[in-house]
Write a protein that holds these residues in place. Structure first.
Motif, PDB file in Angstrom:
ATOM      1  N   ARG A 120      -4.500   2.985  14.402  1.00 27.88           N
ATOM      2  CA  ARG A 120      -4.782   1.560  14.248  1.00 27.88           C
ATOM      3  C   ARG A 120      -3.940   0.783  15.246  1.00 27.88           C
ATOM      4  O   ARG A 120      -2.724   0.734  15.134  1.00 27.88           O
ATOM      5  CB  ARG A 120      -4.455   1.105  12.823  1.00 27.88           C
ATOM      6  CG  ARG A 120      -4.840  -0.365  12.558  1.00 27.88           C
ATOM      7  CD  ARG A 120      -4.270  -0.830  11.230  1.00 27.88           C
ATOM      8  NE  ARG A 120      -2.814  -0.807  11.244  1.00 27.88           N
ATOM      9  CZ  ARG A 120      -2.066  -0.905  10.148  1.00 27.88           C
ATOM     10  NH1 ARG A 120      -2.624  -1.002   8.964  1.00 27.88           N
ATOM     11  NH2 ARG A 120      -0.742  -0.902  10.241  1.00 27.88           N
ATOM     12  N   ARG A 183      -0.128   2.311  14.548  1.00 22.94           N
ATOM     13  CA  ARG A 183       0.226   3.299  13.526  1.00 22.94           C
ATOM     14  C   ARG A 183      -0.864   4.365  13.462  1.00 22.94           C
ATOM     15  O   ARG A 183      -2.043   4.060  13.638  1.00 22.94           O
ATOM     16  CB  ARG A 183       0.411   2.624  12.171  1.00 22.94           C
ATOM     17  CG  ARG A 183       0.687   3.597  11.025  1.00 22.94           C
ATOM     18  CD  ARG A 183       1.274   2.880   9.829  1.00 22.94           C
ATOM     19  NE  ARG A 183       2.736   2.848   9.902  1.00 22.94           N
ATOM     20  CZ  ARG A 183       3.507   2.217   9.034  1.00 22.94           C
ATOM     21  NH1 ARG A 183       2.975   1.524   8.050  1.00 22.94           N
ATOM     22  NH2 ARG A 183       4.816   2.245   9.149  1.00 22.94           N
ATOM     23  N   ILE A 207      -2.117   5.521   6.397  1.00 24.33           N
ATOM     24  CA  ILE A 207      -1.766   4.243   7.029  1.00 24.33           C
ATOM     25  C   ILE A 207      -1.583   3.160   5.968  1.00 24.33           C
ATOM     26  O   ILE A 207      -0.637   2.362   6.013  1.00 24.33           O
ATOM     27  CB  ILE A 207      -2.853   3.836   8.044  1.00 24.33           C
ATOM     28  CG1 ILE A 207      -2.810   4.770   9.259  1.00 24.33           C
ATOM     29  CG2 ILE A 207      -2.666   2.382   8.488  1.00 24.33           C
ATOM     30  CD1 ILE A 207      -3.857   4.462  10.308  1.00 24.33           C
ATOM     31  N   ASP A 208      -2.493   3.130   4.999  1.00 23.21           N
ATOM     32  CA  ASP A 208      -2.407   2.124   3.938  1.00 23.21           C
ATOM     33  C   ASP A 208      -1.119   2.278   3.133  1.00 23.21           C
ATOM     34  O   ASP A 208      -0.423   1.294   2.835  1.00 23.21           O
ATOM     35  CB  ASP A 208      -3.626   2.263   3.013  1.00 23.21           C
ATOM     36  CG  ASP A 208      -3.599   1.241   1.887  1.00 23.21           C
ATOM     37  OD1 ASP A 208      -3.525   0.034   2.179  1.00 23.21           O
ATOM     38  OD2 ASP A 208      -3.646   1.643   0.707  1.00 23.21           O
ATOM     39  N   ASP A 211       1.870   0.995   5.036  1.00 24.38           N
ATOM     40  CA  ASP A 211       1.977  -0.464   4.988  1.00 24.38           C
ATOM     41  C   ASP A 211       2.547  -0.924   3.652  1.00 24.38           C
ATOM     42  O   ASP A 211       3.436  -1.782   3.592  1.00 24.38           O
ATOM     43  CB  ASP A 211       0.602  -1.095   5.211  1.00 24.38           C
ATOM     44  CG  ASP A 211       0.081  -0.900   6.624  1.00 24.38           C
ATOM     45  OD1 ASP A 211       0.896  -0.563   7.511  1.00 24.38           O
ATOM     46  OD2 ASP A 211      -1.127  -1.066   6.845  1.00 24.38           O
ATOM     47  N   ARG A 212       2.035  -0.367   2.577  1.00 25.09           N
ATOM     48  CA  ARG A 212       2.434  -0.822   1.244  1.00 25.09           C
ATOM     49  C   ARG A 212       3.872  -0.446   0.916  1.00 25.09           C
ATOM     50  O   ARG A 212       4.563  -1.175   0.194  1.00 25.09           O
ATOM     51  CB  ARG A 212       1.473  -0.235   0.198  1.00 25.09           C
ATOM     52  CG  ARG A 212       0.081  -0.817   0.303  1.00 25.09           C
ATOM     53  CD  ARG A 212      -0.958   0.044  -0.396  1.00 25.09           C
ATOM     54  NE  ARG A 212      -0.820   0.005  -1.848  1.00 25.09           N
ATOM     55  CZ  ARG A 212      -1.614   0.676  -2.681  1.00 25.09           C
ATOM     56  NH1 ARG A 212      -2.579   1.440  -2.178  1.00 25.09           N
ATOM     57  NH2 ARG A 212      -1.438   0.593  -3.974  1.00 25.09           N
ATOM     58  N   GLY A 214       6.187  -0.009   3.257  1.00 24.43           N
ATOM     59  CA  GLY A 214       7.091  -0.476   4.298  1.00 24.43           C
ATOM     60  C   GLY A 214       7.728   0.655   5.076  1.00 24.43           C
ATOM     61  O   GLY A 214       8.860   0.529   5.556  1.00 24.43           O
TER      62      GLY A 214
END
Length: 328
Positions: A120, A183, A207-208, A211-212, A214
């Motif tokens: 991404r 990422r 990836i998700d 993000d969540r 950190g």
């Protein structure tokens, strides 16, 4: 050439004649006749006429031939691109109509195990980058091993599970071509068309989760994150754990976030408070004070092995569930 050039001797070809030459160029391209052979044929016919008057007409004839030839090539490329996009969509969504047969055309043997990595970017034109990266990877690993495509704003890389170095090479190219902030998620190896879908979803979920939670690592492997789907499988139990353990932190001066950050960094540093302080940009004394504040508010100490596990799991759950922004 059918003697058409002879019909133009002494005069310029009209629209109908040029259309015939364009059609001849298109037909030659469809039949796989090299462009050089096509032009040589026109030149030979002009030589046989032996007149200088035919040269202006020859220019137009050759131009029409080339135009028709290039039109056919562009159409073929558009058709191939369309077929490729449709195949990638079907592959990654698990639509199995003639999938194995079509996969062979694009260099994949779906009986094998495959790994999917997705990148991404922060910004940039993915289509042009995709072609460049695919050519580089094919040059190293072979055309029957690699598929690069763009889907839903992600750069998707499908490689055999036996080519462990391929995802690393993919990451290298992403690093060198994308602006900082990119990422990559890497799925696990799974067999068959359904395995490609599973690995693709795992890569996106990695990836998700990054993000969540950190997470700082730019490359995240689904195999390293298996505990988190397990934690989320019983959402009600996770919500109960987070609420029961961490709700007292809502009463802390400045809110729970500084205390959660401190716990995260202490756990990441294997309990090393000095290292945690360095990452947080505060003093070691401040870390010690915050941990004591957590203990007093929650009754759980990160220094006790059992209580540490409960606290760490609760903190992970809080990040996964976006607590306290999302209160239950």
């Amino acid at each position: 050439m059918g003697g058409l050039l002879g019909e133009t001797a002494g005069r310029m070809p009209d629209r109908a004649m040029l259309a015939e030459y364009r059609a001849a160029g298109t037909k030659a391209a469809e039949q796989g006749v090299p462009l050089r052979t096509l032009v040589d044929s026109a030149l030979r016919e002009a030589e046989q006429l032996g007149s200088a008057a035919v040269l202006p007409a020859l220019r137009r004839v050759v131009s029409a031939l080339i135009e028709g030839y290039e039109d056919a090539q562009r159409q073929a490329l558009r058709s191939e691109d369309t077929a490729r996009r449709e195949f990638v969509d079907d592959l990654l969504q698990g639509r199995a109509e003639r999938l194995a047969e079509r996969a062979e055309h694009f260099g994949l043997r779906l009986a094998e195990s495959y790994v999917v990595a997705v990148a991404r970017p922060v910004a940039g034109a993915l289509d042009s980058v995709a072609g460049t990266i695919e050519r580089d990877l094919i040059a190293r690993f072979g055309s029957h091993n690699i598929l690069i495509a763009v889907r839903d704003g992600l750069l998707v890389c499908v490689v055999p599970g036996t080519l462990a170095a391929a995802t690393g090479e993919f990451s290298h190219h992403v690093r060198s071509r994308f602006e900082p902030g990119w990422r990559i998620g890497v799925g696990r190896a799974h067999r068959g068309p359904g395995g490609v879908v599973t690995s693709y979803r795992e890569a996106g979920n990695a990836i998700d989760l990054g993000d969540r939670l950190g997470l700082r690592a730019p490359v995240l492997k689904a195999a390293d994150l298996l505990v988190f789907p397990v934690l989320l499988r019983d959402r009600a139990a996770m919500e109960d754990l987070v609420t029961s353990v961490l709700s007292p932190l809502l009463e802390a001066r400045g809110g729970p976030e500084p205390l959660l950050d401190t716990l995260e960094q202490v756990f990441a540093a294997q309990g090393n408070q000095t290292a945690a302080a360095r990452r947080l940009g505060i003093s070691t004394r401040a870390v010690t004070y915050r941990l004591e504040r957590v203990r007093r508010l929650t009754g759980f100490s990160p220094e006790d092995p059992t209580q540490r596990f409960t606290l760490e799991t609760a903190v992970l759950g809080a990040r996964l569930l976006d607590w306290p922004n999302q209160l239950f």
